[in-house]
Design a protein around this motif. Sequence first.
Motif, PDB file in Angstrom:
ATOM      1  N   GLY A  98       6.940 -71.347 -30.385  1.00  0.00           N
ATOM      2  CA  GLY A  98       6.283 -70.089 -29.145  1.00  0.00           C
ATOM      3  C   GLY A  98       5.360 -68.908 -30.410  1.00  0.00           C
ATOM      4  N   LYS A  99       4.815 -67.856 -29.803  1.00  0.00           N
ATOM      5  CA  LYS A  99       4.382 -67.275 -30.592  1.00  0.00           C
ATOM      6  C   LYS A  99       5.348 -66.093 -30.655  1.00  0.00           C
ATOM      7  CE  LYS A  99       3.221 -63.650 -26.807  1.00  0.00           C
ATOM      8  NZ  LYS A  99       2.736 -62.788 -25.532  1.00  0.00           N
ATOM      9  N   ARG A 100       4.656 -65.224 -32.082  1.00  0.00           N
ATOM     10  CA  ARG A 100       5.512 -63.765 -32.601  1.00  0.00           C
ATOM     11  C   ARG A 100       4.973 -62.986 -31.785  1.00  0.00           C
ATOM     12  NH1 ARG A 100       9.179 -65.454 -36.817  1.00  0.00           N
ATOM     13  NH2 ARG A 100       8.779 -67.418 -37.573  1.00  0.00           N
ATOM     14  N   ALA A 101       6.577 -62.317 -31.490  1.00  0.00           N
ATOM     15  CA  ALA A 101       6.249 -61.022 -31.035  1.00  0.00           C
ATOM     16  C   ALA A 101       6.643 -59.736 -31.902  1.00  0.00           C
ATOM     17  CB  ALA A 101       6.790 -61.185 -29.750  1.00  0.00           C
ATOM     18  N   LEU A 102       6.166 -58.838 -31.492  1.00  0.00           N
ATOM     19  CA  LEU A 102       6.242 -57.103 -31.825  1.00  0.00           C
ATOM     20  C   LEU A 102       7.113 -56.762 -30.750  1.00  0.00           C
ATOM     21  CD1 LEU A 102       3.615 -55.824 -33.459  1.00  0.00           C
ATOM     22  CD2 LEU A 102       5.519 -56.167 -34.601  1.00  0.00           C
ATOM     23  N   PRO A 103       8.606 -55.427 -30.596  1.00  0.00           N
ATOM     24  CA  PRO A 103       9.247 -55.172 -29.442  1.00  0.00           C
ATOM     25  C   PRO A 103       8.235 -54.843 -28.729  1.00  0.00           C
ATOM     26  CG  PRO A 103       9.961 -54.354 -31.775  1.00  0.00           C
ATOM     27  CD  PRO A 103       8.904 -54.890 -31.960  1.00  0.00           C
ATOM     28  N   ILE A 104       6.590 -54.356 -28.574  1.00  0.00           N
ATOM     29  CA  ILE A 104       5.998 -53.953 -27.818  1.00  0.00           C
ATOM     30  C   ILE A 104       5.643 -54.960 -26.828  1.00  0.00           C
ATOM     31  CG2 ILE A 104       3.886 -54.052 -28.959  1.00  0.00           C
ATOM     32  CD1 ILE A 104       2.563 -51.246 -28.391  1.00  0.00           C
ATOM     33  N   ASP A 105       5.282 -55.945 -27.374  1.00  0.00           N
ATOM     34  CA  ASP A 105       5.774 -56.666 -26.604  1.00  0.00           C
ATOM     35  C   ASP A 105       6.726 -57.428 -25.194  1.00  0.00           C
ATOM     36  OD1 ASP A 105       3.062 -57.751 -27.922  1.00  0.00           O
ATOM     37  OD2 ASP A 105       4.223 -58.728 -29.355  1.00  0.00           O
ATOM     38  N   LEU A 106       7.789 -56.668 -26.024  1.00  0.00           N
ATOM     39  CA  LEU A 106       8.822 -57.062 -25.208  1.00  0.00           C
ATOM     40  C   LEU A 106       9.071 -56.393 -23.403  1.00  0.00           C
ATOM     41  CD1 LEU A 106      11.567 -58.091 -27.459  1.00  0.00           C
ATOM     42  CD2 LEU A 106       8.956 -60.007 -26.488  1.00  0.00           C
ATOM     43  N   GLY A 107       8.529 -55.255 -23.249  1.00  0.00           N
ATOM     44  CA  GLY A 107       8.996 -54.715 -22.526  1.00  0.00           C
ATOM     45  C   GLY A 107       8.973 -52.830 -22.458  1.00  0.00           C
ATOM     46  N   PRO A 108       8.543 -51.815 -21.625  1.00  0.00           N
ATOM     47  CA  PRO A 108       8.748 -50.391 -21.862  1.00  0.00           C
ATOM     48  C   PRO A 108       9.244 -49.438 -22.968  1.00  0.00           C
ATOM     49  CG  PRO A 108       9.415 -50.497 -20.443  1.00  0.00           C
ATOM     50  CD  PRO A 108       9.093 -51.986 -20.511  1.00  0.00           C
ATOM     51  N   ALA A 109       8.235 -48.723 -23.584  1.00  0.00           N
ATOM     52  CA  ALA A 109       9.069 -48.184 -24.762  1.00  0.00           C
ATOM     53  C   ALA A 109      10.286 -47.108 -24.021  1.00  0.00           C
ATOM     54  CB  ALA A 109       8.029 -46.932 -25.266  1.00  0.00           C
ATOM     55  N   GLN A 157      -1.457 -63.399 -31.718  1.00  0.00           N
ATOM     56  CA  GLN A 157      -0.511 -64.157 -31.759  1.00  0.00           C
ATOM     57  C   GLN A 157      -0.193 -64.280 -29.727  1.00  0.00           C
ATOM     58  OE1 GLN A 157       1.338 -65.572 -34.043  1.00  0.00           O
ATOM     59  NE2 GLN A 157      -0.444 -64.963 -34.901  1.00  0.00           N
ATOM     60  N   HIS A 158      -1.273 -63.326 -28.932  1.00  0.00           N
ATOM     61  CA  HIS A 158      -1.355 -63.478 -27.541  1.00  0.00           C
ATOM     62  C   HIS A 158      -2.378 -64.585 -28.026  1.00  0.00           C
ATOM     63  CE1 HIS A 158       0.625 -60.110 -26.300  1.00  0.00           C
ATOM     64  NE2 HIS A 158       0.577 -59.930 -27.678  1.00  0.00           N
ATOM     65  N   LEU A 159      -3.405 -65.097 -28.714  1.00  0.00           N
ATOM     66  CA  LEU A 159      -3.901 -66.880 -28.090  1.00  0.00           C
ATOM     67  C   LEU A 159      -3.462 -67.881 -28.716  1.00  0.00           C
ATOM     68  CD1 LEU A 159      -7.005 -65.305 -30.470  1.00  0.00           C
ATOM     69  CD2 LEU A 159      -6.921 -64.506 -27.720  1.00  0.00           C
ATOM     70  N   PRO A 160      -3.839 -68.844 -27.254  1.00  0.00           N
ATOM     71  CA  PRO A 160      -3.716 -70.506 -27.588  1.00  0.00           C
ATOM     72  C   PRO A 160      -4.098 -70.477 -29.101  1.00  0.00           C
ATOM     73  CG  PRO A 160      -5.204 -70.073 -25.749  1.00  0.00           C
ATOM     74  CD  PRO A 160      -4.871 -68.560 -26.251  1.00  0.00           C
ATOM     75  N   GLY A 161      -3.157 -71.319 -29.827  1.00  0.00           N
ATOM     76  CA  GLY A 161      -3.402 -72.143 -31.335  1.00  0.00           C
ATOM     77  C   GLY A 161      -4.904 -72.086 -31.456  1.00  0.00           C
ATOM     78  N   ASN A 162      -5.504 -72.509 -30.618  1.00  0.00           N
ATOM     79  CA  ASN A 162      -7.046 -73.663 -30.211  1.00  0.00           C
ATOM     80  C   ASN A 162      -8.396 -72.309 -30.335  1.00  0.00           C
ATOM     81  OD1 ASN A 162      -6.566 -73.140 -27.774  1.00  0.00           O
ATOM     82  ND2 ASN A 162      -9.016 -73.751 -27.396  1.00  0.00           N
ATOM     83  N   ARG A 197     -12.917 -66.318 -25.324  1.00  0.00           N
ATOM     84  CA  ARG A 197     -12.219 -66.097 -24.678  1.00  0.00           C
ATOM     85  C   ARG A 197     -11.104 -65.610 -25.405  1.00  0.00           C
ATOM     86  NH1 ARG A 197     -11.991 -71.710 -22.650  1.00  0.00           N
ATOM     87  NH2 ARG A 197     -10.682 -72.155 -23.760  1.00  0.00           N
ATOM     88  N   ALA A 198     -11.283 -65.314 -26.728  1.00  0.00           N
ATOM     89  CA  ALA A 198     -10.538 -65.170 -27.568  1.00  0.00           C
ATOM     90  C   ALA A 198     -11.181 -63.777 -28.167  1.00  0.00           C
ATOM     91  CB  ALA A 198     -10.671 -65.863 -29.195  1.00  0.00           C
ATOM     92  N   ARG A 199     -12.647 -63.161 -28.464  1.00  0.00           N
ATOM     93  CA  ARG A 199     -13.352 -62.167 -28.244  1.00  0.00           C
ATOM     94  C   ARG A 199     -12.769 -61.193 -27.109  1.00  0.00           C
ATOM     95  NH1 ARG A 199     -18.664 -64.908 -29.653  1.00  0.00           N
ATOM     96  NH2 ARG A 199     -18.324 -65.463 -32.203  1.00  0.00           N
ATOM     97  N   ARG A 200     -12.649 -61.572 -25.687  1.00  0.00           N
ATOM     98  CA  ARG A 200     -12.129 -60.882 -25.187  1.00  0.00           C
ATOM     99  C   ARG A 200     -10.634 -60.193 -25.244  1.00  0.00           C
ATOM    100  NH1 ARG A 200     -13.558 -63.902 -21.349  1.00  0.00           N
ATOM    101  NH2 ARG A 200     -11.154 -64.508 -20.865  1.00  0.00           N
ATOM    102  N   ILE A 201      -9.727 -61.025 -25.269  1.00  0.00           N
ATOM    103  CA  ILE A 201      -8.595 -60.114 -25.534  1.00  0.00           C
ATOM    104  C   ILE A 201      -8.118 -59.222 -26.882  1.00  0.00           C
ATOM    105  CG2 ILE A 201      -5.817 -60.984 -26.117  1.00  0.00           C
ATOM    106  CD1 ILE A 201      -6.891 -63.950 -24.280  1.00  0.00           C
ATOM    107  N   ILE A 202      -9.049 -60.300 -27.525  1.00  0.00           N
ATOM    108  CA  ILE A 202      -8.921 -59.362 -29.074  1.00  0.00           C
ATOM    109  C   ILE A 202      -9.572 -58.089 -29.040  1.00  0.00           C
ATOM    110  CG2 ILE A 202      -9.408 -59.101 -31.566  1.00  0.00           C
ATOM    111  CD1 ILE A 202      -7.766 -61.043 -31.505  1.00  0.00           C
ATOM    112  N   ALA A 203     -10.521 -57.725 -28.350  1.00  0.00           N
ATOM    113  CA  ALA A 203     -11.083 -56.624 -27.679  1.00  0.00           C
ATOM    114  C   ALA A 203     -10.447 -55.430 -27.246  1.00  0.00           C
ATOM    115  CB  ALA A 203     -12.728 -57.162 -26.991  1.00  0.00           C
ATOM    116  N   GLU A 204      -9.305 -56.535 -26.375  1.00  0.00           N
ATOM    117  CA  GLU A 204      -8.571 -55.402 -25.298  1.00  0.00           C
ATOM    118  C   GLU A 204      -6.738 -55.269 -26.781  1.00  0.00           C
ATOM    119  OE1 GLU A 204      -6.751 -58.037 -22.255  1.00  0.00           O
ATOM    120  OE2 GLU A 204      -8.965 -57.898 -21.550  1.00  0.00           O
TER     121      GLU A 204
END
Length: 344
Positions: A98-109, A157-162, A197-204
Amino acid sequence: MSEISTASADPVEDGPDLARARGGDDDAFTRLVEPLRRELHAHCYRMLGSTHDADDALQDALVRAWRGVAGFEGRSSLRSWLYTVATRTCLDTVKGRGKRALPIDLGPASDHALVGDIPRTDVEWLGPYPDAGLEGGPASRYEQREAVELAFVAALQHLPGNQRAALLLFEVLGFSAAEIAATMDTSVASVNSALQRARRIIAEKVPSRTQQQTLRLLDDTRLREIVAGYSSALERGDADALVALLTEDVTWSMPPMPHWYRGVDAVMDFAVSVPLTTCGSWRHLPTSANGQPAVACYLWDEAAGAHLCWSINVFALRGERISEITSFIGREHFAAFGLPGSLA
């Protein structure tokens, strides 16, 4: 391994080492790939989010390249061909986990300190990258460090591999859509769709101002003062000195601990409850990670009679204040930075 066609060719390909490598000369192959090893490793890290995974992927890619170099015909540059091999190797790795994560990806502060937070071992955590020694001149170093910044690698890490591969090959490495299609055994239309699609997610997910842009506005003396001020505040247990270094909306996360804090009040509640009072004596060494200022943190261990390696703390700055602290806890991070395991 198929080759992609590029207009440029590496000068080394006109030399004798390529012919020797094709003939099975391992030393010649090593001489060919050694100048590219560092940037290939950075590419693998961007794809995988882990220095250790990048080590394994690069080793695997170079074995694949060695086995396939006899069939390398020079229709592409050697550099492009090696990136193709490394990208395909990383894509195989991405499929297996699976993708690698940071704590911010798991839930609210969390809005208050959680003493005794327990590490989560069921998460593949993003790791820091020791960026010292990236190849190339000043412009090249700037671009490469920008491309390993923590916010960018975390967003990848939020993007699919391709999509991840297409974005990196196009935006960071300058491959054309046709070259990427050949690398990934797909169509140009599929590559262009993946890029959109990748650029849209990265920009966010990535701040509009990079850390390299911020750091270029700070002179080296001021940057050293900020890093030294953080280290000194923790070593003295000085909460006032620490808070003076932070932005109002500062965040602090500590993978593999799942909880994280946002805002100066929550961050200082945590700092006063844990590192400034509970943990004990700290010592620090300045370093650099992900193109950003960082400190290696060492915590006193009575049994060892020394300060033992504890975490690599990576800072994001806004102006002259720290806006993010990411503390990568674990002694396994230190060897890659060439840092000692303990301080007397």
